[in-house]
Design a protein around this motif. Structure first.
Motif, PDB file in Angstrom:
ATOM      1  N   LEU A  14       4.858   1.915  -3.928  1.00 21.03           N
ATOM      2  CA  LEU A  14       3.259   1.749  -3.798  1.00 21.03           C
ATOM      3  C   LEU A  14       2.564   3.093  -3.685  1.00 21.03           C
ATOM      4  CD1 LEU A  14       3.533  -0.953  -0.853  1.00 21.03           C
ATOM      5  CD2 LEU A  14       3.447  -1.235  -3.333  1.00 21.03           C
ATOM      6  N   PRO A  15       1.395   3.115  -4.037  1.00 25.52           N
ATOM      7  CA  PRO A  15       0.661   4.353  -4.016  1.00 25.52           C
ATOM      8  C   PRO A  15       0.298   4.716  -2.479  1.00 25.52           C
ATOM      9  CG  PRO A  15      -0.719   2.386  -4.986  1.00 25.52           C
ATOM     10  CD  PRO A  15       0.556   2.009  -4.682  1.00 25.52           C
ATOM     11  N   PRO A  16      -0.035   6.005  -2.283  1.00 24.15           N
ATOM     12  CA  PRO A  16      -0.221   6.470  -0.943  1.00 24.15           C
ATOM     13  C   PRO A  16      -1.022   5.736  -0.063  1.00 24.15           C
ATOM     14  CG  PRO A  16      -0.058   8.175  -2.612  1.00 24.15           C
ATOM     15  CD  PRO A  16      -0.501   7.020  -3.505  1.00 24.15           C
ATOM     16  N   ASP A  17      -2.255   4.888  -0.555  1.00 25.08           N
ATOM     17  CA  ASP A  17      -3.327   4.233   0.046  1.00 25.08           C
ATOM     18  C   ASP A  17      -2.754   2.758   0.178  1.00 25.08           C
ATOM     19  OD1 ASP A  17      -3.403   3.542  -2.332  1.00 25.08           O
ATOM     20  OD2 ASP A  17      -5.897   3.627  -2.335  1.00 25.08           O
ATOM     21  N   ARG A  18      -1.438   2.645  -0.022  1.00 24.43           N
ATOM     22  CA  ARG A  18      -1.028   1.116   0.468  1.00 24.43           C
ATOM     23  C   ARG A  18       0.421   1.370   1.219  1.00 24.43           C
ATOM     24  NH1 ARG A  18      -0.781  -2.931  -3.157  1.00 24.43           N
ATOM     25  NH2 ARG A  18       0.526  -3.916  -1.480  1.00 24.43           N
ATOM     26  N   VAL A  19       0.350   0.571   2.358  1.00 24.08           N
ATOM     27  CA  VAL A  19       1.418   0.425   3.289  1.00 24.08           C
ATOM     28  C   VAL A  19       2.052  -0.606   3.536  1.00 24.08           C
ATOM     29  CG1 VAL A  19       1.881   1.448   5.695  1.00 24.08           C
ATOM     30  CG2 VAL A  19      -0.101   2.457   4.506  1.00 24.08           C
ATOM     31  N   THR A  20       3.412  -0.777   3.658  1.00 23.43           N
ATOM     32  CA  THR A  20       4.128  -2.028   3.634  1.00 23.43           C
ATOM     33  C   THR A  20       5.224  -1.725   4.821  1.00 23.43           C
ATOM     34  OG1 THR A  20       5.259  -3.826   2.772  1.00 23.43           O
ATOM     35  CG2 THR A  20       5.427  -1.505   1.703  1.00 23.43           C
ATOM     36  N   ASP A  21       5.708  -2.923   5.329  1.00 23.72           N
ATOM     37  CA  ASP A  21       6.795  -2.825   6.116  1.00 23.72           C
ATOM     38  C   ASP A  21       7.805  -3.692   5.624  1.00 23.72           C
ATOM     39  OD1 ASP A  21       5.814  -1.469   8.696  1.00 23.72           O
ATOM     40  OD2 ASP A  21       4.629  -3.032   8.851  1.00 23.72           O
ATOM     41  N   ASP A  22       7.785  -3.789   4.278  1.00 31.04           N
ATOM     42  CA  ASP A  22       8.609  -4.587   3.459  1.00 31.04           C
ATOM     43  C   ASP A  22      10.134  -4.008   3.451  1.00 31.04           C
ATOM     44  OD1 ASP A  22      10.208  -5.231   0.864  1.00 31.04           O
ATOM     45  OD2 ASP A  22       9.291  -6.865   1.374  1.00 31.04           O
ATOM     46  N   THR A  95      -0.670  -5.050   2.864  1.00 28.76           N
ATOM     47  CA  THR A  95      -0.490  -6.110   1.405  1.00 28.76           C
ATOM     48  C   THR A  95      -1.577  -6.873   1.322  1.00 28.76           C
ATOM     49  OG1 THR A  95       2.037  -5.676   2.287  1.00 28.76           O
ATOM     50  CG2 THR A  95       1.435  -7.631   0.657  1.00 28.76           C
ATOM     51  N   PHE A  96      -2.283  -7.332   2.163  1.00 24.21           N
ATOM     52  CA  PHE A  96      -3.217  -8.345   2.311  1.00 24.21           C
ATOM     53  C   PHE A  96      -4.731  -7.616   2.105  1.00 24.21           C
ATOM     54  CE2 PHE A  96       0.035  -9.992   5.411  1.00 24.21           C
ATOM     55  CZ  PHE A  96       0.473 -10.940   4.331  1.00 24.21           C
ATOM     56  N   GLY A  97      -4.746  -6.351   1.901  1.00 23.64           N
ATOM     57  CA  GLY A  97      -5.855  -5.811   1.603  1.00 23.64           C
ATOM     58  C   GLY A  97      -6.666  -5.220   2.806  1.00 23.64           C
ATOM     59  N   MET A  98      -6.068  -5.463   4.184  1.00 23.36           N
ATOM     60  CA  MET A  98      -6.899  -4.957   5.428  1.00 23.36           C
ATOM     61  C   MET A  98      -6.573  -3.801   5.719  1.00 23.36           C
ATOM     62  SD  MET A  98      -6.110  -8.637   7.333  1.00 23.36           S
ATOM     63  CE  MET A  98      -7.052  -8.182   8.788  1.00 23.36           C
TER      64      MET A  98
END
Length: 461
Positions: A14-22, A95-98
């Motif tokens: 993911l790009p740096p401005d996207r975060v996930t706990d997957d 992931t949901f754009g929040m």
């Protein structure tokens, strides 16, 4: 071991401005990138930052970049790279754009470079929580094609086909297999079949198979309780769960051990408070899950108005098995005298947005994923910031305990103050506590050095 072939549920960088706990994405990130600090069951250890110091009052911090840290294209990693990454991640969305909460945590902080190897953080109030925050920042840069694939970790990305597969090659000074091939496979049952057929060396997230997992002695197995909490937000602003007695009652009404055994097929442990046993403060608090006691639940409900229908909201996934858990919980609450209506939302991103807008009915199943005690208290419990996931819980004693924790600086004091918060939230729960899932991987018996941590990340030792 010259090569390793593993299969994950998904493959993405993911790009740096996207975060996930997957956990699949975290496994890849952990191999290719380095976090600024490495989380270790509530505390942090050196990573890309090799050392740090702070003022006695915890308002001024300095972090030193690891000597010789270099991106996979040969560029030295310097303070300006880290500042650029932080600037981007402060605008991060999930992931949901929040929008994530990093900008709110650091809204008063001045972050700057003292030199090419030292980052300084200055804040008007104590900010030992910067350690938790930095443990979630995995530093990466984009390559010449604009893909966020350049890190400073043990492996560089040699090939990458989003959603399908990737090939990682070990950096010269690192340890581990020379080459790791990673293949995406959405179905846990098929991932297990691939291992059984000898087509892969290891398979992750096998706890998600459709039926009870058989521990095949032909393979080696690894398990770890995940820090994620499967829980229900309780609407503390309106309705029955404004009353502390009602919130405690429903925790007594639901047999979380039965959920762990029957719905999760034994691959979960009951929750005792807002965090897992591996969050900072949990071990010191030493809590046990709230006892299943329907008679006590009925006595507590006798003290509140139970005349209205209780609206229970659920998505179809995230958390895993959400509909089955919600049917069990609804039946349990009806067994102690409540009238429950289950509402199912099929659009999972919209469900998350609805909960963020406080459109949650009376209780709503969700998963709480941060491994930081600070983040859960700040985002979901405290009535001070009234952040996006806060659902109206307002308890003066809890707020005083959170304030003390926020002012704590050294590890021992932070642990004690967090433990007090967790004990209070066990006694006066804001949520219906359910379980922490157990993550499972399997590998061929001759594969050495694989382990899974409490974030669900597969590590190569």
């Amino acid at each position: 071991m010259n090569s390793l072939h593993i299969t994950l549920e998904k493959i993405d960088f993911l790009p740096p401005d996207r975060v996930t706990d997957d956990t699949s994405v975290l496994t890849l990130k952990n191999l290719v990138f380095e976090p600024l600090l490495r989380w270790d069951d509530g505390l942090v250890r050196p990573a890309l930052f090799q050392s740090w110091t702070h003022s006695p009052d915890g308002r001024h911090w300095q972090f030193r970049i690891r000597d010789g840290a270099t991106f996979h294209d040969g560029k030295p990693c310097i303070a300006d790279d880290i500042l650029a990454f932080i600037e981007g991640i402060l605008e991060a969305v999930d992931t949901f754009g929040m929008k994530w909460s990093y900008a709110r945590y650091l809204k008063d902080a001045a972050i700057s470079a003292l030199s090419s190897s030292v980052i300084e953080v200055r804040n008007p109030h104590p900010i030992a929580d910067i350690l938790d925050i930095f443990s979630e920042f995995y530093i990466c840069r984009r390559d010449v094609d604009g893909r966020p694939l350049l890190g400073t970790g043990r492996y560089r990305v040699a090939e990458f086909y989003a959603g399908q597969n990737a090939v990682l090659e070990r950096m010269p000074a690192a340890h581990g297999p020379d080459r790791i091939r990673v293949t995406a496979c959405k179905s846990a049952d098929v991932r297990l079949d691939l291992l059984a057929a000898g087509r892969v060396d290891a398979a992750l997230n096998l706890e998600r198979v459709e039926h009870r997992l058989a521990i095949d002695p032909r393979f080696q197995w690894g398990k770890a309780v995940n820090t994620l909490s499967v829980m229900y937000y309780l609407n503390c602003q309106q309705g029955i769960f404004r009353a502390p007695a009602a919130r405690l009652a429903v925790n007594h009404a639901v047999d979380s051990r039965a959920i762990a055994e029957d719905i999760f097929h034994g691959l979960a442990v009951p929750s005792a408070t807002i965090v897992s046993p591996y969050h900072l403060g949990a071990a010191k608090a030493g809590l046990q899950p709230i006892a299943y006691d329907p008679d006590k639940a009925r006595r507590l409900l006798d003290t509140v108005d139970t005349g209205s229908v209780v609206r229970l909201r659920t998505p179809t996934f995230m958390p895993e098995r959400a509909p089955e858990i919600s049917r069990f919980v609804a039946a349990s609450l009806e067994a102690v005298g409540l009238t429950v209506e289950v509402e199912t939302e099929t659009d999972r991103p919209e469900y998350a947005r609805q909960i963020g807008r406080k459109e949650m009915g009376d209780l709503a199943i969700f998963d709480s994923s941060p491994h930081s005690t600070y983040r859960i208290l700040n985002d979901k419990i405290s009535s001070g910031p009234r952040a996006v996931w806060w659902q109206g819980y307002d308890d003066l004693e809890t707020e005083q305990l959170i304030a003390a924790a926020n002012d704590a600086v050294d590890d021992a004091t932070r642990e004690v103050t967090y433990a007090r918060c967790l004990k209070r939230l066990h006694d006066n729960p804001p949520w219906l506590y359910i379980v922490h899932p157990i993550d499972v991987f399997a590998a061929k018996p001759n594969i050495e050095g694989l382990a899974i941590d409490h974030k669900g990340t597969l590590n190569i030792l």
